[in-house]
Design a protein around this motif. Structure first.
Motif, PDB file in Angstrom:
ATOM      1  N   ALA A   4      -1.779 -72.720  16.523  1.00  0.00           N
ATOM      2  CA  ALA A   4      -1.084 -74.018  16.770  1.00  0.00           C
ATOM      3  C   ALA A   4      -0.431 -74.100  15.163  1.00  0.00           C
ATOM      4  O   ALA A   4       0.514 -74.785  15.105  1.00  0.00           O
ATOM      5  N   ILE A   5      -1.282 -73.903  14.144  1.00  0.00           N
ATOM      6  CA  ILE A   5      -0.597 -73.734  12.784  1.00  0.00           C
ATOM      7  C   ILE A   5      -0.843 -72.282  12.368  1.00  0.00           C
ATOM      8  O   ILE A   5      -1.830 -71.876  12.355  1.00  0.00           O
ATOM      9  N   TYR A   6       0.389 -71.699  11.838  1.00  0.00           N
ATOM     10  CA  TYR A   6       0.137 -70.517  11.235  1.00  0.00           C
ATOM     11  C   TYR A   6       1.009 -70.356  10.183  1.00  0.00           C
ATOM     12  O   TYR A   6       2.063 -71.033   9.952  1.00  0.00           O
ATOM     13  N   ALA A   7       0.573 -69.669   8.982  1.00  0.00           N
ATOM     14  CA  ALA A   7       1.237 -69.472   7.842  1.00  0.00           C
ATOM     15  C   ALA A   7       1.006 -68.046   7.251  1.00  0.00           C
ATOM     16  O   ALA A   7      -0.181 -67.628   7.488  1.00  0.00           O
ATOM     17  N   GLU A   8       2.097 -67.621   6.616  1.00  0.00           N
ATOM     18  CA  GLU A   8       1.877 -66.110   6.255  1.00  0.00           C
ATOM     19  C   GLU A   8       2.773 -65.932   4.822  1.00  0.00           C
ATOM     20  O   GLU A   8       3.747 -66.440   4.656  1.00  0.00           O
ATOM     21  N   GLY A   9       1.717 -65.608   3.876  1.00  0.00           N
ATOM     22  CA  GLY A   9       2.243 -65.630   2.587  1.00  0.00           C
ATOM     23  C   GLY A   9       3.002 -66.560   1.910  1.00  0.00           C
ATOM     24  O   GLY A   9       4.082 -66.338   1.080  1.00  0.00           O
ATOM     25  N   LEU A  10       2.515 -67.726   2.069  1.00  0.00           N
ATOM     26  CA  LEU A  10       3.264 -69.027   1.459  1.00  0.00           C
ATOM     27  C   LEU A  10       3.048 -68.928  -0.060  1.00  0.00           C
ATOM     28  O   LEU A  10       2.102 -69.004  -0.755  1.00  0.00           O
ATOM     29  N   VAL A  11       4.254 -68.969  -0.651  1.00  0.00           N
ATOM     30  CA  VAL A  11       4.369 -69.271  -2.216  1.00  0.00           C
ATOM     31  C   VAL A  11       5.262 -70.509  -2.679  1.00  0.00           C
ATOM     32  O   VAL A  11       6.129 -70.723  -1.894  1.00  0.00           O
ATOM     33  N   LYS A  12       4.542 -71.079  -3.499  1.00  0.00           N
ATOM     34  CA  LYS A  12       5.345 -72.667  -3.945  1.00  0.00           C
ATOM     35  C   LYS A  12       5.117 -72.726  -5.321  1.00  0.00           C
ATOM     36  O   LYS A  12       3.841 -72.504  -5.938  1.00  0.00           O
ATOM     37  N   THR A  13       6.107 -72.725  -6.273  1.00  0.00           N
ATOM     38  CA  THR A  13       5.955 -72.679  -7.685  1.00  0.00           C
ATOM     39  C   THR A  13       6.533 -74.251  -8.127  1.00  0.00           C
ATOM     40  O   THR A  13       7.675 -74.572  -7.559  1.00  0.00           O
ATOM     41  N   PHE A  14       5.866 -74.792  -9.097  1.00  0.00           N
ATOM     42  CA  PHE A  14       6.665 -75.861  -9.713  1.00  0.00           C
ATOM     43  C   PHE A  14       6.542 -75.542 -11.211  1.00  0.00           C
ATOM     44  O   PHE A  14       5.764 -75.498 -11.947  1.00  0.00           O
ATOM     45  N   GLY A  15       7.760 -74.991 -11.839  1.00  0.00           N
ATOM     46  CA  GLY A  15       7.931 -74.793 -13.285  1.00  0.00           C
ATOM     47  C   GLY A  15       6.995 -73.499 -13.302  1.00  0.00           C
ATOM     48  O   GLY A  15       7.002 -72.531 -12.415  1.00  0.00           O
ATOM     49  N   ASP A  16       5.771 -73.549 -13.989  1.00  0.00           N
ATOM     50  CA  ASP A  16       5.085 -72.416 -14.623  1.00  0.00           C
ATOM     51  C   ASP A  16       3.934 -72.418 -13.447  1.00  0.00           C
ATOM     52  O   ASP A  16       3.000 -71.543 -13.323  1.00  0.00           O
ATOM     53  N   VAL A  17       3.518 -73.495 -12.722  1.00  0.00           N
ATOM     54  CA  VAL A  17       2.659 -73.732 -11.764  1.00  0.00           C
ATOM     55  C   VAL A  17       2.853 -73.042 -10.614  1.00  0.00           C
ATOM     56  O   VAL A  17       3.784 -73.502  -9.795  1.00  0.00           O
ATOM     57  N   ARG A  18       1.950 -72.033 -10.252  1.00  0.00           N
ATOM     58  CA  ARG A  18       1.915 -71.402  -8.937  1.00  0.00           C
ATOM     59  C   ARG A  18       1.025 -72.368  -7.852  1.00  0.00           C
ATOM     60  O   ARG A  18      -0.055 -72.191  -7.874  1.00  0.00           O
ATOM     61  N   ALA A  19       1.495 -73.444  -7.356  1.00  0.00           N
ATOM     62  CA  ALA A  19       0.761 -74.399  -6.403  1.00  0.00           C
ATOM     63  C   ALA A  19       0.208 -73.543  -5.205  1.00  0.00           C
ATOM     64  O   ALA A  19      -0.927 -73.738  -4.896  1.00  0.00           O
ATOM     65  N   LEU A  20       1.214 -72.689  -4.906  1.00  0.00           N
ATOM     66  CA  LEU A  20       0.801 -71.727  -3.386  1.00  0.00           C
ATOM     67  C   LEU A  20       0.882 -70.451  -4.083  1.00  0.00           C
ATOM     68  O   LEU A  20       2.109 -70.074  -4.302  1.00  0.00           O
TER      69      LEU A  20
END
Ligand SMILES: Nc1ncnc2c1ncn2[C@@H]1O[C@H](COP(=O)(O)OP(=O)(O)O)[C@@H](O)[C@H]1O
Ligand SMILES: [Mg+2]
Length: 341
Positions: A4-20
């Motif tokens: 029901a919830i599926y995620a693959e290779g999520l990347v999220k950056t805020f400036g220098d921070v790789r939050a995901l």
């Protein structure tokens, strides 16, 4: 088939921070996933991506059968989001808050009213229904926030640290409500810093740190992976800690001596990993007695999720204990409204 919830290779950056930093998730329908991690691990960012509030830099996610990036509006109709910071309108009563959400979902006035009444009852808010939310305690607010997320009976729920800052009694009560919800078939992704919360509520646990999933499994699987049983001793006198440590060092499973015995000075508690079970306890007691160390408590125990967490991340879980210690995040309310549009 993805859950029901599926995620693959999520990347999220805020400036220098790789939050995901490459997060994969798969939550089977009707189960609870606990996303467990310290402050700043990336939990809220993951929830925000999955609930369509922000777009990831890369990766993909499917929630309730719909691609989050391709059809965000459709995803929003199938989900509920309950935040760490109560997203209720302070100047409306509990009842008005819930009716307003119903109207946002385009329910007819009568249906919104009936649903509000039902939820107020279920969340033990009926007596306070006609008081402004600003008069509510932290626990009541949290329950109202959760009720608001459930107005449209979404099949998939997200709860971002639902009990952070609540006192133990309110936390227990909210856990009960969550368990009822899950018994009714809702799929839930829950983030938490509380190991006992994940232990109690989650079927599966993902431990996240620095934007990555560093371990996943059931609570039992994670505990097994962390190691076997250990002997824990509380000595009566602080002066005896050192002698007791010498005794316990003989029983350490790795034969590494004193280094294997961990000591918590202020509680006079010593812990050592062992094999050998209950028989061993008798020997340890005899040896401690021989050096004159009086024992307040001794036991054999399995690792807790706390041990798992420390062994995985190298530090204990951070906690925010005080009720109302933090102010609501700026924009939290706005985001919530976007989510229910
Ligand atoms: N809007 C933002 N702008 C800049 N940095 C952010 C933003 N949101 C989150 N971060 C950073 O991303 C990291 C993960 O944050 P978050 O997902 O909130 O962690 P958690 O919810 O696990 O505490 C942190 O280092 C945080 O400071
Ligand atoms: Mg967070």
């Amino acid at each position: 088939m993805p859950g029901a919830i599926y995620a693959e290779g999520l990347v999220k950056t805020f400036g220098d921070v790789r939050a995901l930093d490459g997060v994969d998730l798969d939550v089977p329908e009707g189960t609870v996933l606990g996303l467990l991690g310290p402050n700043g691990a990336g939990k809220t960012t993951a929830v925000r991506v999955l609930t369509t509030l922000i777009r990831p830099d890369s990766g993909r996610a499917v929630v309730a059968g719909t691609d989050v990036l391709e059809h965000p509006d459709e995803v929003r109709r199938s989900i509920g989001l309950s935040g760490q910071f109560a997203a209720v309108d302070e100047y409306l009563t509990g009842r008005e808050n819930l009716r307003m959400v119903g109207r946002l979902y385009q329910m007819r006035a009568g249906a919104a009213k009936a649903r509000a009444d039902e939820l107020l009852e279920r969340f033990h808010l009926a007596d306070a229904a006609d008081r402004q939310a600003r008069t509510y305690s932290g626990g009541m607010r949290r329950r109202l926030d959760l009720a608001a997320a459930l107005v449209a009976s979404p099949p998939v729920m997200f709860m971002d640290e639902p009990t952070t800052g609540l006192d133990p009694r309110n936390r227990q009560e909210l856990w009960g409500v969550v368990e009822e919800l899950v018994a009714g078939g809702t799929t839930l992704l829950l983030t938490t810093q509380y190991l006992e919360e994940a232990d109690r509520l989650a079927h599966d646990i993902c431990v996240v740190d620095h934007g990555r999933v560093i371990a996943r499994g059931t609570s039992d699987q994670l505990k097994d992976r962390t190691g076997g049983e250990r002997v824990e001793v509380v000595v009566h006198e602080p002066e005896m800690i050192d002698d007791a440590r010498d005794v316990l060092a003989r029983y350490g499973v790795a034969g590494a001596g004193r280094g294997e015995v961990s000591v918590e000075e202020h509680t006079r508690k010593l812990t050592v990993p062992v094999t050998g079970g209950a028989k061993l306890l008798a020997e340890v007691i005899r040896d401690l007695d021989a050096v004159g160390a009086e024992i307040d408590d001794i036991g054999l125990r399995r690792p807790t999720l706390d041990d798992v967490f420390i062994s995985l991340t190298g530090h204990a879980a951070d906690r925010v204990e005080e009720e109302g210690e933090r102010e609501p995040a700026a924009g939290g309310r706005k985001n919530r409204k976007e989510a229910v549009k």
